[in-house]
Design a protein around this motif. Sequence first.
Motif, mmCIF file in Angstrom:
data_model
loop_
_atom_site.group_PDB
_atom_site.id
_atom_site.type_symbol
_atom_site.label_atom_id
_atom_site.label_comp_id
_atom_site.label_asym_id
_atom_site.label_seq_id
_atom_site.Cartn_x
_atom_site.Cartn_y
_atom_site.Cartn_z
ATOM 1 N N GLY A 3 0.785 -1.227 0.000
ATOM 2 C CA GLY A 3 0.000 0.000 0.000
ATOM 3 C C GLY A 3 0.820 1.282 0.000
ATOM 4 O O GLY A 3 0.514 2.207 -0.749
ATOM 5 N N PRO A 4 1.881 1.358 0.809
ATOM 6 C CA PRO A 4 2.668 2.594 0.829
ATOM 7 C C PRO A 4 3.348 2.922 -0.506
ATOM 8 O O PRO A 4 3.780 4.056 -0.719
ATOM 9 C CB PRO A 4 3.713 2.328 1.922
ATOM 10 N N LEU A 5 3.435 1.953 -1.397
ATOM 11 C CA LEU A 5 4.044 2.202 -2.706
ATOM 12 C C LEU A 5 3.053 2.819 -3.696
ATOM 13 O O LEU A 5 3.447 3.254 -4.770
ATOM 14 C CB LEU A 5 4.608 0.900 -3.283
ATOM 15 N N LEU A 6 1.780 2.846 -3.309
ATOM 16 C CA LEU A 6 0.751 3.434 -4.169
ATOM 17 C C LEU A 6 0.621 4.919 -3.894
ATOM 18 O O LEU A 6 0.968 5.397 -2.817
ATOM 19 C CB LEU A 6 -0.603 2.751 -3.890
ATOM 20 N N THR A 7 0.066 5.639 -4.867
ATOM 21 C CA THR A 7 -0.223 7.055 -4.647
ATOM 22 C C THR A 7 -1.374 7.172 -3.648
ATOM 23 O O THR A 7 -2.112 6.205 -3.417
ATOM 24 C CB THR A 7 -0.633 7.757 -5.956
ATOM 25 N N ASP A 8 -1.540 8.344 -3.082
ATOM 26 C CA ASP A 8 -2.652 8.559 -2.150
ATOM 27 C C ASP A 8 -3.981 8.269 -2.833
ATOM 28 O O ASP A 8 -4.872 7.655 -2.240
ATOM 29 C CB ASP A 8 -2.639 9.994 -1.618
ATOM 30 N N HIS A 9 -4.118 8.704 -4.068
ATOM 31 C CA HIS A 9 -5.357 8.489 -4.825
ATOM 32 C C HIS A 9 -5.622 6.991 -5.006
ATOM 33 O O HIS A 9 -6.750 6.517 -4.777
ATOM 34 C CB HIS A 9 -5.258 9.198 -6.173
ATOM 35 N N GLN A 10 -4.605 6.238 -5.397
ATOM 36 C CA GLN A 10 -4.758 4.795 -5.574
ATOM 37 C C GLN A 10 -5.147 4.135 -4.248
ATOM 38 O O GLN A 10 -6.038 3.291 -4.207
ATOM 39 C CB GLN A 10 -3.455 4.176 -6.090
ATOM 40 N N GLN A 11 -4.479 4.521 -3.179
ATOM 41 C CA GLN A 11 -4.771 3.951 -1.863
ATOM 42 C C GLN A 11 -6.210 4.229 -1.447
ATOM 43 O O GLN A 11 -6.910 3.335 -0.952
ATOM 44 C CB GLN A 11 -3.835 4.528 -0.800
ATOM 45 N N GLU A 12 -6.658 5.459 -1.634
ATOM 46 C CA GLU A 12 -8.009 5.837 -1.220
ATOM 47 C C GLU A 12 -9.066 5.067 -1.998
ATOM 48 O O GLU A 12 -10.018 4.541 -1.404
ATOM 49 C CB GLU A 12 -8.206 7.338 -1.395
#
Length: 98
Positions: A3-12
């Motif tokens: 998860g931390p490797l994803l952008t904030d948008h992707q994570q959300e």
Amino acid sequence: MYGPLLTDHQQEVWQLYYMEDWSLAEIGEARKISRAAVYDLLDRTEKLLEDYEARLGLLAANERRRDRFRTLLAALKGVPEVRAVVEQWAEEEGLTDV
């Protein structure tokens, strides 16, 4: 794990869809994007996560660790003092479901 490797948008969006069970339409409305854009984002994100796992293998390694702890705990059934130490160790490793 990745998860931390994803952008904030992707994570959300990932969180809303997979963890909170929102529909594509609900996410699109909340994020002011089309349902198709949400679908495309989730598809790209899934492929990215699969690529990370293929390259790094962290999930597979974690599952092997989990299996080893389960085997060790089963072998220690008759030795409660040692079993308690191993259970604590598993918890420290983030394997609370062992």
